[in-house]
Scaffold this motif. Structure first.
Motif, mmCIF file in Angstrom:
data_model
loop_
_atom_site.group_PDB
_atom_site.id
_atom_site.type_symbol
_atom_site.label_atom_id
_atom_site.label_comp_id
_atom_site.label_asym_id
_atom_site.label_seq_id
_atom_site.Cartn_x
_atom_site.Cartn_y
_atom_site.Cartn_z
ATOM 1 N N VAL A 94 0.838 -1.204 0.000
ATOM 2 C CA VAL A 94 0.000 0.000 0.000
ATOM 3 C C VAL A 94 0.869 1.249 0.000
ATOM 4 O O VAL A 94 0.563 2.240 -0.683
ATOM 5 N N GLU A 95 1.963 1.227 0.731
ATOM 6 C CA GLU A 95 2.870 2.379 0.765
ATOM 7 C C GLU A 95 3.518 2.616 -0.586
ATOM 8 O O GLU A 95 3.791 3.766 -0.962
ATOM 9 N N LYS A 96 3.748 1.554 -1.340
ATOM 10 C CA LYS A 96 4.259 1.716 -2.703
ATOM 11 C C LYS A 96 3.231 2.424 -3.573
ATOM 12 O O LYS A 96 3.575 3.282 -4.398
ATOM 13 N N LEU A 97 1.960 2.081 -3.397
ATOM 14 C CA LEU A 97 0.890 2.759 -4.129
ATOM 15 C C LEU A 97 0.811 4.236 -3.748
ATOM 16 O O LEU A 97 0.633 5.111 -4.613
ATOM 17 N N LEU A 98 0.960 4.524 -2.465
ATOM 18 C CA LEU A 98 0.846 5.898 -1.974
ATOM 19 C C LEU A 98 2.100 6.722 -2.222
ATOM 20 O O LEU A 98 2.063 7.954 -2.138
ATOM 21 N N GLY A 99 3.217 6.037 -2.484
ATOM 22 C CA GLY A 99 4.476 6.749 -2.662
ATOM 23 C C GLY A 99 5.104 7.197 -1.357
ATOM 24 O O GLY A 99 5.864 8.167 -1.324
ATOM 25 N N TRP A 100 4.810 6.488 -0.288
ATOM 26 C CA TRP A 100 5.342 6.835 1.033
ATOM 27 C C TRP A 100 6.622 6.056 1.312
ATOM 28 O O TRP A 100 6.762 4.891 0.921
ATOM 29 N N GLU A 101 7.537 6.680 2.025
ATOM 30 C CA GLU A 101 8.733 6.001 2.545
ATOM 31 C C GLU A 101 8.729 6.155 4.057
ATOM 32 O O GLU A 101 8.783 7.271 4.573
ATOM 33 N N TYR B 289 2.377 -3.751 -7.650
ATOM 34 C CA TYR B 289 2.603 -5.086 -7.092
ATOM 35 C C TYR B 289 3.815 -5.009 -6.195
ATOM 36 O O TYR B 289 4.838 -4.411 -6.550
ATOM 37 N N PHE B 290 3.704 -5.605 -5.015
ATOM 38 C CA PHE B 290 4.852 -5.700 -4.115
ATOM 39 C C PHE B 290 4.924 -7.109 -3.570
ATOM 40 O O PHE B 290 3.926 -7.663 -3.098
ATOM 41 N N GLY B 291 6.105 -7.696 -3.648
ATOM 42 C CA GLY B 291 6.335 -9.032 -3.106
ATOM 43 C C GLY B 291 7.418 -9.003 -2.050
ATOM 44 O O GLY B 291 8.443 -8.330 -2.214
ATOM 45 N N GLY B 292 7.181 -9.711 -0.963
ATOM 46 C CA GLY B 292 8.163 -9.799 0.114
ATOM 47 C C GLY B 292 8.536 -11.237 0.387
ATOM 48 O O GLY B 292 7.774 -12.166 0.092
ATOM 49 N N GLU B 293 9.711 -11.444 0.947
ATOM 50 C CA GLU B 293 10.226 -12.788 1.236
ATOM 51 C C GLU B 293 9.675 -13.269 2.571
ATOM 52 O O GLU B 293 10.244 -13.017 3.627
ATOM 53 N N ASN B 294 8.552 -13.962 2.520
ATOM 54 C CA ASN B 294 7.933 -14.525 3.717
ATOM 55 C C ASN B 294 8.527 -15.895 4.034
ATOM 56 O O ASN B 294 9.219 -16.483 3.195
ATOM 57 N N LEU C 116 5.277 -13.686 -0.746
ATOM 58 C CA LEU C 116 3.914 -13.200 -0.543
ATOM 59 C C LEU C 116 3.798 -11.873 -1.279
ATOM 60 O O LEU C 116 4.574 -10.953 -1.026
ATOM 61 N N GLY C 117 2.829 -11.778 -2.182
ATOM 62 C CA GLY C 117 2.689 -10.570 -2.979
ATOM 63 C C GLY C 117 1.276 -10.030 -2.963
ATOM 64 O O GLY C 117 0.304 -10.785 -2.832
ATOM 65 N N PHE C 118 1.162 -8.719 -3.087
ATOM 66 C CA PHE C 118 -0.131 -8.050 -3.164
ATOM 67 C C PHE C 118 -0.160 -7.199 -4.428
ATOM 68 O O PHE C 118 0.723 -6.358 -4.635
ATOM 69 N N TYR C 119 -1.163 -7.435 -5.256
ATOM 70 C CA TYR C 119 -1.382 -6.642 -6.461
ATOM 71 C C TYR C 119 -2.615 -5.781 -6.214
ATOM 72 O O TYR C 119 -3.708 -6.305 -5.964
ATOM 73 N N ILE C 120 -2.438 -4.468 -6.247
ATOM 74 C CA ILE C 120 -3.508 -3.535 -5.892
ATOM 75 C C ILE C 120 -3.827 -2.651 -7.089
ATOM 76 O O ILE C 120 -2.914 -2.059 -7.698
ATOM 77 N N VAL C 121 -5.097 -2.549 -7.421
ATOM 78 C CA VAL C 121 -5.581 -1.611 -8.428
ATOM 79 C C VAL C 121 -6.422 -0.565 -7.712
ATOM 80 O O VAL C 121 -7.365 -0.897 -6.991
ATOM 81 N N SER C 122 -6.063 0.706 -7.912
ATOM 82 C CA SER C 122 -6.762 1.798 -7.242
ATOM 83 C C SER C 122 -7.412 2.721 -8.266
ATOM 84 O O SER C 122 -6.798 3.048 -9.289
ATOM 85 N N LYS C 123 -8.628 3.109 -7.975
ATOM 86 C CA LYS C 123 -9.304 4.155 -8.751
ATOM 87 C C LYS C 123 -9.441 5.430 -7.920
ATOM 88 O O LYS C 123 -10.289 6.281 -8.201
ATOM 89 N N ARG D 90 -0.846 -12.986 -3.955
ATOM 90 C CA ARG D 90 -0.016 -14.090 -4.432
ATOM 91 C C ARG D 90 0.498 -14.833 -3.197
ATOM 92 O O ARG D 90 1.465 -14.442 -2.556
ATOM 93 N N SER D 91 -0.196 -15.889 -2.828
ATOM 94 C CA SER D 91 0.170 -16.623 -1.615
ATOM 95 C C SER D 91 1.133 -17.755 -1.971
ATOM 96 O O SER D 91 0.835 -18.580 -2.836
ATOM 97 N N PRO D 92 2.300 -17.816 -1.314
ATOM 98 C CA PRO D 92 3.311 -18.816 -1.682
ATOM 99 C C PRO D 92 2.847 -20.258 -1.484
ATOM 100 O O PRO D 92 3.190 -21.131 -2.285
#
Length: 418
Positions: free
Chosen positions: A110-117, A352-357, A362-369, A380-382
Motif C-alpha cells: 500500500v505504501e508503494k501505491l501511496l508513494g510513502w517512505e 505489485y509488491f512481493g516480500g520474502e515470507n 507473498l505478494g499483493f497486487y492492488i488496483v486503485s481508482k 499471491r500466496s506462496p
C-alpha cells in the motif's frame, strides 16, 4: 552455499518402473490394478483443510490431484470493501504462523501505491518483526515435519523456543497470534522499554538450540531414510512451477527477494542465502535450519543499531494522529475523523509488491481508482503456488512418502484458500 548444507551420502533415485515392480512383489497384485484413495481433507498430516486424491498401484502413487478451497476465505473481496488499514487484521489470517511478516508485506504494498517512505526506525523494527516471524514459522514447520516422520521429541524442542518468541511478540504487540502490529505508513506502537535486550538474549540462547534440533534429525537414520532422495524437485521444475522460498532454494536456485529486490533496507544487512544441492525433502529441511541461523544473524545486526526517531510517516492526510492529540486538539480530531471514516486518499494506479515470507514470496497486487478502498486486490500466496508441484513429484513414490513430501513443502491452507 552454506557449509551446513553439505551432503555426505547420496543414493540413486529409483525410477517409477522399479517402484511399480517392488509394489507388485510386495502386494502380489498384478500391475494395472488401480485404487483411488482420498487423503484428507481431515487428515492431520495434510497440515490443514486440504484434500489429496491419490491413484495407487499397490503402494505406489500413479496420479495425484490436490484439491483446495475448503475454507472459502474470500479475503480478496473483503479487501475490496474496506479501507486499506482495516484489512491489516485479515493479513494475520493468511499465513497465520507468520502474522507479523504478512502485516509488513501488505503495508509495503500500500505504501508503494501511496508513494510513502517510512522512517528508518520503523524500517528496522519491521525487519526485526519479519525475521522473528521467520524463525517462529520455521520452528512450527520443522517441529510438525519431524513429528510427521516419527520424531516426536523435536516437536517439543521447537515449541519450547516458539513459546519464548510468542512471549516477546505479546510484549510488543499485545497479542500472541493475530498481531495486527503494522499500520499503513508505520507501526501501531513503538518498542516497549527493554524489549530489544530481551530479543538479544533470546537470540543468544537460541543459536545453540538450533544445533540441538539439527543434531536430533540430520544424522537420524530413520529421518534421513524418509527424506533423502524423496520428493526431488529439479531446478527447472522449481522455476517452471513458480516455487519460491525454501522450496525453491532447496532445489539450488539462488533467489531471495531480500537480496534480489531489497526492501526495508535489507541491502544493509550481511547474511547468506542457504541453498540445497539435490532438491529433495532433506535439502528443504536443511535450508530451513540454516535460514533460522541467518535470521538470527540479521536480528543481531538490526538490534545493535536501532535508530531513534518517529515510527510513522508525517502525512497528516493519511496517517492517524496520536490519541492524546485527538483528545485535546480540534485539528487532530477532525483529521482523525476524516481518515477513520474515509480512509487514506490513494492515487489512481496499480502496483505489485512481493516480500520474502517464511513460506516464499507473498505478494499483493492492488488496483486503485482513488479513494480509501482498493478497486481490486489480489494476493499471491506462496503456499498455494508451492502446492502446484504435487501432481509432478508425487507419482512414483510410495504412499508412506506422501506425508514426508507434504511436510517438506511446509504450506498453510489459510493463505491457499484466500
Amino acid at each position: 552455499m552454506s557449509e551446513h548444507l553439505t551432503r555426505e551420502v547420496r543414493m540413486e533415485v529409483p525410477d517409477v518402473g522399479e517402484l511399480l515392480r517392488r509394489a507388485e512383489e510386495i502386494s502380489g497384485a498384478p500391475e494395472g490394478e488401480r485404487l483411488v484413495l482420498n487423503m484428507g481433507p481431515s487428515h492431520p498430516s495434510t497440515h490443514g483443510v486440504f484434500q489429496l486424491i491419490l491413484e495407487l498401484d499397490g503402494e505406489v502413487i500413479t496420479k495425484a490431484i490436490p484439491e483446495v478451497g475448503y475454507l472459502h476465505r474470500g479475503d480478496e473481496k473483503i479487501a475490496e470493501n474496506m479501507h486499506y488499514n482495516q484489512f491489516v487484521p485479515y493479513t494475520d489470517r493468511l499465513d497465520y504462523l507468520a502474522p507479523l511478516a504478512n502485516n509488513v508485506v501488505y503495508a509495503c504494498a500500500v505504501e508503494k501505491l501511496l508513494g510513502w517512505e517510512i522512517p528508518p526506525r520503523a524500517q528496522v523494527i519491521r525487519v526485526i518483526c519479519a525475521e522473528i516471524a521467520r524463525i517462529s514459522s520455521h520452528l512450527m514447520g520443522l517441529g510438525a515435519y519431524a513429528m510427521d516422520c516419527g520424531a516426536v521429541s523435536v516437536f517439543l524442542y521447537t515449541f519450547t523456543e516458539r513459546e519464548k518468541i510468542y512471549t516477546l511478540i505479546e510484549e510488543l504487540t499485545g497479542a500472541r497470534f493475530t498481531t495486527t502490529y503494522t499500520r499503513i505508513g508505520g507501526l501501531s506502537r513503538d518498542l516497549p522499554p527493554g524489549w530489544p535486550e530481551k530479543v538479544k538474549e533470546f537470540v543468544k540462547q537460541f543459536l545453540p538450540k538450533v544445533d540441538e534440533i539439527e543434531g536430533l534429525l540430520t544424522k537420524n537414520k530413520i529421518f534421513v531414510d524418509r527424506t533423502q532422495n524423496i520428493g526431488v524437485i529439479s531446478k527447472e521444475d522449481a522455476i517452471d512451477y513458480g516455487l519460491t522460498g525454501p522450496n525453491l532454494r532447496g532445489s539450488g536456485v539462488n533467489h531471495d527477494l531480500r537480496k534480489k529486490n531489497p526492501y526495508l533496507g535489507y541491502e544493509k544487512y550481511d547474511f547468506e542465502v542457504p541453498l540445497g544441492s539435490v532438491g529433495d525433502c532433506f535439502d528443504r529441511y536443511m535450508v530451513r535450519i540454516e535460514e533460522m541461523r541467518q535470521s538470527c544473524r540479521i536480528l543481531q545486526q538490526a538490534l545493535s543499531d536501532i535508530p531513534m526517531g518517529p515510527i510513522a510517516v508525517d502525512e497528516p492526510r493519511g496517517y492517524l494522529p496520536k490519541k492524546a492529540d485527538v483528545l485535546t486538539k480540534m485539528e487532530e480530531l477532525i483529521q482523525h475523523f476524516i481518515i477513520a471514516t474515509q480512509g487514506v486518499d490513494a492515487p489512481v494506479g496499480e502496483v505489485y509488491f512481493g516480500g520474502e515470507n517464511p513460506k516464499g514470496e507473498l505478494g499483493f497486487y492492488i488496483v486503485s481508482k482513488g479513494g480509501g478502498v482498493p478497486y481490486r486486490l489480489k494476493i499471491r500466496s506462496p503456499s498455494f503456488v508451492n502446492l502446484s508441484i504435487l501432481p509432478k513429484i508425487l507419482p512414483g513414490h510410495l504412499l508412506s512418502d506422501v506425508v514426508a513430501i507434504l511436510g517438506s513443502l511446509d504450506f498453510v491452507m489459510g493463505e491457499c484458500d484466500r
